[in-house]
Design a protein around this motif. Structure first.
Motif, mmCIF file in Angstrom:
data_model
loop_
_atom_site.group_PDB
_atom_site.id
_atom_site.type_symbol
_atom_site.label_atom_id
_atom_site.label_comp_id
_atom_site.label_asym_id
_atom_site.label_seq_id
_atom_site.Cartn_x
_atom_site.Cartn_y
_atom_site.Cartn_z
ATOM 1 N N GLU A 48 0.815 -1.213 0.000
ATOM 2 C CA GLU A 48 0.000 0.000 0.000
ATOM 3 C C GLU A 48 0.850 1.266 0.000
ATOM 4 O OE1 GLU A 48 -4.024 1.130 2.331
ATOM 5 O OE2 GLU A 48 -2.236 1.123 3.587
ATOM 6 N N MET A 49 1.844 1.356 0.869
ATOM 7 C CA MET A 49 2.654 2.567 0.963
ATOM 8 C C MET A 49 3.470 2.777 -0.316
ATOM 9 S SD MET A 49 3.415 5.338 2.374
ATOM 10 C CE MET A 49 2.753 5.426 4.011
ATOM 11 N N GLU A 50 4.020 1.700 -0.885
ATOM 12 C CA GLU A 50 4.776 1.807 -2.146
ATOM 13 C C GLU A 50 3.880 2.326 -3.266
ATOM 14 O OE1 GLU A 50 7.120 -1.513 -3.538
ATOM 15 O OE2 GLU A 50 7.649 -2.061 -1.490
ATOM 16 N N LEU A 51 2.643 1.775 -3.321
ATOM 17 C CA LEU A 51 1.703 2.169 -4.375
ATOM 18 C C LEU A 51 1.354 3.649 -4.261
ATOM 19 C CD1 LEU A 51 -0.218 1.270 -6.694
ATOM 20 C CD2 LEU A 51 -1.945 0.822 -4.949
ATOM 21 N N TYR A 52 1.066 4.123 -3.051
ATOM 22 C CA TYR A 52 0.639 5.513 -2.883
ATOM 23 C C TYR A 52 1.813 6.488 -2.939
ATOM 24 C CZ TYR A 52 -4.278 4.584 -2.366
ATOM 25 O OH TYR A 52 -5.572 4.252 -2.640
ATOM 26 N N THR A 53 3.010 6.016 -2.614
ATOM 27 C CA THR A 53 4.203 6.873 -2.781
ATOM 28 C C THR A 53 4.429 7.142 -4.269
ATOM 29 O OG1 THR A 53 5.186 5.964 -0.764
ATOM 30 C CG2 THR A 53 6.678 7.081 -2.292
ATOM 31 N N ALA A 54 4.236 6.070 -5.068
ATOM 32 C CA ALA A 54 4.380 6.226 -6.523
ATOM 33 C C ALA A 54 3.262 7.110 -7.079
ATOM 34 C CB ALA A 54 4.361 4.851 -7.193
ATOM 35 N N ALA A 55 2.043 6.960 -6.523
ATOM 36 C CA ALA A 55 0.907 7.773 -6.992
ATOM 37 C C ALA A 55 1.123 9.249 -6.673
ATOM 38 C CB ALA A 55 -0.381 7.278 -6.342
ATOM 39 N N ALA A 56 1.759 9.511 -5.525
ATOM 40 C CA ALA A 56 2.015 10.904 -5.127
ATOM 41 C C ALA A 56 2.878 11.619 -6.159
ATOM 42 C CB ALA A 56 2.687 10.932 -3.751
ATOM 43 N N GLU A 57 3.797 10.882 -6.784
ATOM 44 C CA GLU A 57 4.654 11.488 -7.825
ATOM 45 C C GLU A 57 3.817 11.903 -9.032
ATOM 46 O OE1 GLU A 57 7.870 8.849 -8.775
ATOM 47 O OE2 GLU A 57 8.498 8.628 -6.673
ATOM 48 N N ILE A 58 2.826 11.063 -9.376
ATOM 49 C CA ILE A 58 1.964 11.383 -10.518
ATOM 50 C C ILE A 58 1.079 12.584 -10.192
ATOM 51 C CG2 ILE A 58 0.025 10.531 -11.918
ATOM 52 C CD1 ILE A 58 1.297 7.748 -11.757
ATOM 53 N N PHE A 59 0.520 12.602 -8.966
ATOM 54 C CA PHE A 59 -0.329 13.730 -8.547
ATOM 55 C C PHE A 59 0.488 14.997 -8.265
ATOM 56 C CE2 PHE A 59 -3.356 10.321 -6.953
ATOM 57 C CZ PHE A 59 -4.373 10.613 -7.870
ATOM 58 N N GLU A 60 1.809 14.806 -8.128
ATOM 59 C CA GLU A 60 2.736 15.904 -7.839
ATOM 60 C C GLU A 60 2.406 16.573 -6.499
ATOM 61 O OE1 GLU A 60 2.597 18.422 -11.294
ATOM 62 O OE2 GLU A 60 4.033 17.173 -12.396
ATOM 63 N N VAL A 61 2.142 15.717 -5.503
ATOM 64 C CA VAL A 61 1.937 16.186 -4.125
ATOM 65 C C VAL A 61 2.784 15.306 -3.213
ATOM 66 C CG1 VAL A 61 -0.424 17.046 -4.505
ATOM 67 C CG2 VAL A 61 -0.082 14.682 -3.740
ATOM 68 N N PRO A 62 3.145 15.789 -2.019
ATOM 69 C CA PRO A 62 3.912 14.951 -1.095
ATOM 70 C C PRO A 62 3.024 13.862 -0.474
ATOM 71 C CG PRO A 62 3.510 17.108 -0.118
ATOM 72 C CD PRO A 62 2.988 17.174 -1.510
ATOM 73 N N ILE A 63 3.661 12.779 -0.044
ATOM 74 C CA ILE A 63 2.960 11.697 0.653
ATOM 75 C C ILE A 63 3.133 11.896 2.159
ATOM 76 C CG2 ILE A 63 4.965 10.134 0.589
ATOM 77 C CD1 ILE A 63 1.579 8.670 -0.005
ATOM 78 N N VAL A 64 2.097 11.522 2.959
ATOM 79 C CA VAL A 64 2.220 11.610 4.418
ATOM 80 C C VAL A 64 1.679 10.323 5.044
ATOM 81 C CG1 VAL A 64 -0.024 12.779 4.752
ATOM 82 C CG2 VAL A 64 1.765 13.011 6.468
ATOM 83 N N ALA A 65 2.420 9.807 6.021
ATOM 84 C CA ALA A 65 1.960 8.643 6.795
ATOM 85 C C ALA A 65 1.365 9.164 8.095
ATOM 86 C CB ALA A 65 3.135 7.695 7.060
ATOM 87 N N LEU A 66 0.099 8.886 8.337
ATOM 88 C CA LEU A 66 -0.575 9.419 9.530
ATOM 89 C C LEU A 66 -0.474 8.489 10.729
ATOM 90 C CD1 LEU A 66 -3.846 10.880 7.958
ATOM 91 C CD2 LEU A 66 -1.770 12.088 8.568
ATOM 92 N N LYS A 67 -0.087 7.223 10.499
ATOM 93 C CA LYS A 67 -0.009 6.270 11.608
ATOM 94 C C LYS A 67 1.040 6.744 12.615
ATOM 95 C CE LYS A 67 -1.549 2.006 9.364
ATOM 96 N NZ LYS A 67 -1.586 2.251 7.938
ATOM 97 N N GLY A 68 0.616 6.850 13.862
ATOM 98 C CA GLY A 68 1.551 7.251 14.916
ATOM 99 C C GLY A 68 1.755 8.747 15.029
ATOM 100 N N VAL A 69 1.146 9.526 14.114
ATOM 101 C CA VAL A 69 1.302 10.988 14.153
ATOM 102 C C VAL A 69 0.259 11.568 15.112
ATOM 103 C CG1 VAL A 69 1.122 13.125 12.808
ATOM 104 C CG2 VAL A 69 2.230 11.110 11.815
ATOM 105 N N GLU A 70 0.698 12.414 16.021
ATOM 106 C CA GLU A 70 -0.218 13.057 16.980
ATOM 107 C C GLU A 70 -0.951 14.181 16.271
ATOM 108 O OE1 GLU A 70 -2.065 12.847 20.350
ATOM 109 O OE2 GLU A 70 -0.151 11.790 20.296
ATOM 110 N N ILE A 71 -2.286 14.128 16.301
ATOM 111 C CA ILE A 71 -3.096 15.200 15.689
ATOM 112 C C ILE A 71 -3.880 15.889 16.804
ATOM 113 C CG2 ILE A 71 -4.886 15.782 14.016
ATOM 114 C CD1 ILE A 71 -4.206 13.237 12.489
ATOM 115 N N LYS A 72 -3.684 17.184 16.942
ATOM 116 C CA LYS A 72 -4.392 17.936 17.989
ATOM 117 C C LYS A 72 -5.890 17.978 17.666
ATOM 118 C CE LYS A 72 -0.451 20.847 19.262
ATOM 119 N NZ LYS A 72 0.108 22.208 19.220
#
Length: 575
Positions: A48-72
């Protein structure tokens, strides 16, 4: 899910999947009523992460992993929950001028523009994965105590007997019950306990086998909450002195869920326990259940036999039913007739004829089993062998060309045999019909987000040393292709793993559960021991000499593999 055009481009160019394979997978996905992307992710063809990292290049946007990230909380709530769920977008950070949005569709200009106007901040768009979005959406339901519908109830008046039906249809009560159910789903709970005390009502969830307090409510709303659950379950509102059982279904987002309800009278009112069941949940594979290669092969060989008996044993809540459903999932083919008799039916499975016992009308396991034999079954599943009559019919069914699966309450596999003999089963019948006995327990898995290496503490070492010496452990690990390095020559120097605790696992260090197993294959030698009425200790000693791995050893292997902890294994195997 990614647009099919972009998905196809990524799969053919980045992942080297041919046009022919893509079409074949597309057809397979259509038959299974799945999205092709989900099919490829489920079977491990792509990561999944490999697929969406590659997709981010096509969309020309950065990829972000939200797992473990603290969101206020204040950042998360910049995007309203309904909009977040509908458009799969989450706000995870902000500055004085920008709002950082994680999305599955960075081309959703309408949603981006709406959030720009609503927040007066410039959206900075990131692509993320479906599993990360799903986990982030759970955070909208993370704090049940602060739910608006619950805070409204704090000062409410006690509900009288004559007003129960009216109370069950009022919005504050409906909202609190809905919030409790939704929160349980997002927490991954298996059971919800609503327990009245003298001055308040306690709500507890069982998550990964452990009960935890979620909140307390004023005693004044106890009657309304129980009434609402009775209305949903089609139970009698005016019955407070007898136990009642029912069932109801709800839908949360796109997932259908079923709740099995049990209400019993207690000293301070009525206690409600709801078992949460995921409708249409696919049976797990033997690998997902946690079978090691050797034991898995024994199970596969046993279910390939056209007749005989497969018994799964363990205490209540040890995952026996899940294992049986998984075996039925493998056996469930169009050319076989499968019938089950259960108490109660936990999951509805397409292609299987399922019956529920009803003792009030005399439909017991034994009666149902007799009726099944006139229904031309190939495979029979009996929810539980509770008495001699059921055991005898099940064994005779196994003798006359049927494959019979059932459960029994015993502590380990060898103990099952003397238990059935004590029920009055003739030894030769048991020796002839039993294929394998699977004993199991459930252990909590280590949270992957906060897993760390560590060496055992003194108390765990002392407990293990009573059961094994280092030589036995090395032999066990070698048998499972686990190599210890030269420094790991003592128990205290062997590297194991545990979870340090993080937001994703609620600081428990654990997330999810997996089985540990002990499999006794009934071969000619064991059959001979049964005919001689050998006790459990003799059978266990003989089976161990022939290579049987005990539950404790199975757990030890999984602890070394970093799946669970030694403490968990000792906790569930301790007698």
């Amino acid at each position: 899910m990614l647009p099919e055009k972009i998905l196809k481009q990524l799969l053919t160019k980045k992942f080297k999947i041919s046009e022919t394979d893509f079409k074949a997978n597309a057809e397979k996905a259509k038959k299974l009523n799945k999205d092709i992307e989900q099919l490829l992710l489920d079977d491990g063809t792509v990561d999944e992460m490999e697929l969406y990292t590659a997709a981010a290049e096509i969309f020309e946007v950065p990829i972000v992993a939200l797992k473990g990230v603290e969101i206020k909380k204040e950042v998360l709530n910049l995007v309203p929950a309904p909009l977040a769920q509908t458009h799969q977008v989450v706000a995870f950070n902000k500055t004085n001028t920008e709002i950082h949005l994680a999305m599955l569709d960075p081309q959703d200009i309408q949603t981006i523009e709406f959030l720009h106007r609503k927040t007066a901040l410039t959206p900075k768009i990131f692509l993320t994965t479906p599993s990360d979005i799903k986990e982030a959406l759970h955070r909208y339901h993370a704090d049940l105590e602060s739910d608006v519908s619950i805070t409204q109830l704090k000062d409410s008046e006690e509900i009288g007997e004559n007003d129960l039906k009216k109370a069950a249809e009022e919005m504050p009560i409906i909202n609190i019950v809905n919030s409790t159910l939704e929160h349980a789903v997002y927490e991954g709970a298996s059971d919800i306990h609503i327990e009245p005390t003298e001055k308040e009502v306690t709500v507890r969830y069982r998550v990964d086998g452990i009960l935890k307090n979620v909140m307390t409510l004023p005693k004044t709303v106890a009657g309304g909450i129980v009434a609402r659950i009775k209305v949903l379950s089609n139970l009698k509102l005016d019955e407070h002195m007898k136990p009642q059982d029912g069932r109801f279904k709800i839908q949360i987002q796109e997932e259908k869920l079923s709740f099995r309800v049990s209400i019993i009278p207690v000293y301070d009112g009525e206690k409600v326990v709801m078992r949460l069941l995921h409708e249409g949940q696919k049976p797990l594979s033997l690998d997902q259940l946690g079978f090691l290669p050797g034991p898995r092969k024994l199970v596969e060989q046993a279910i390939e036999k056209p007749h005989g008996m497969i018994l799964v044993t363990g205490p209540t809540g040890s995952g026996k039913t899940t294992t049986l459903y998984s075996l039925l999932g493998i056996l469930n083919q169009p050319d076989v007739n499968i019938s089950t008799i259960e108490d109660p039916i936990e999951y509805h499975v397409k292609g299987i004829n399922q019956s529920q016992i009803n003792t009030q009308v005399g439909f017991t396991f034994a009666v149902g089993l007799r009726a099944f034999l006139r229904q031309d079954p190939d495979i029979i599943m009996v929810g539980e062998i509770r008495d001699q009559e059921t055991a005898e019919i099940a064994i005779h069914a196994a003798m006359t060309g049927h494959l019979v699966l059932s459960t029994l309450h015993t502590n380990d596999a060898p103990t099952t045999l003397p238990r059935l003999l004590d029920m009055g089963i003739a030894p030769f019948l048991l020796a002839f019909t039993a294929n394998i006995i699977v004993a199991q327990r459930l252990v909590r898995k280590i949270c992957e987000n906060c897993k760390k290496e560590y060496q055992l503490q003194k108390n765990a070492i002392a407990e293990l040393e009573k059961l094994f010496d280092i030589k036995q452990i090395k032999t066990l690990f070698e048998g499972q292709n686990i190599k210890l390095n030269s420094k790991e020559d003592k128990l205290e120097s062997i590297t194991f793993y545990h979870g340090e605790g993080c937001r994703r696992c609620g600081n428990s260090g654990h997330k999810g559960r997996i089985g540990i197993y002990e499999i006794l294959e009934i071969n000619k030698d064991i059959a001979q021991k049964i005919n001689e009425r050998a006790n459990a200790d003799v059978i266990k000693k003989y089976a161990r000499e022939q290579g049987m791995i005990t539950m404790l050893e199975d757990g030890l292997v999984k602890a070394k593999q970093g799946i669970t902890t030694i403490e968990e294994v000792l906790r569930v195997t301790r007698e």
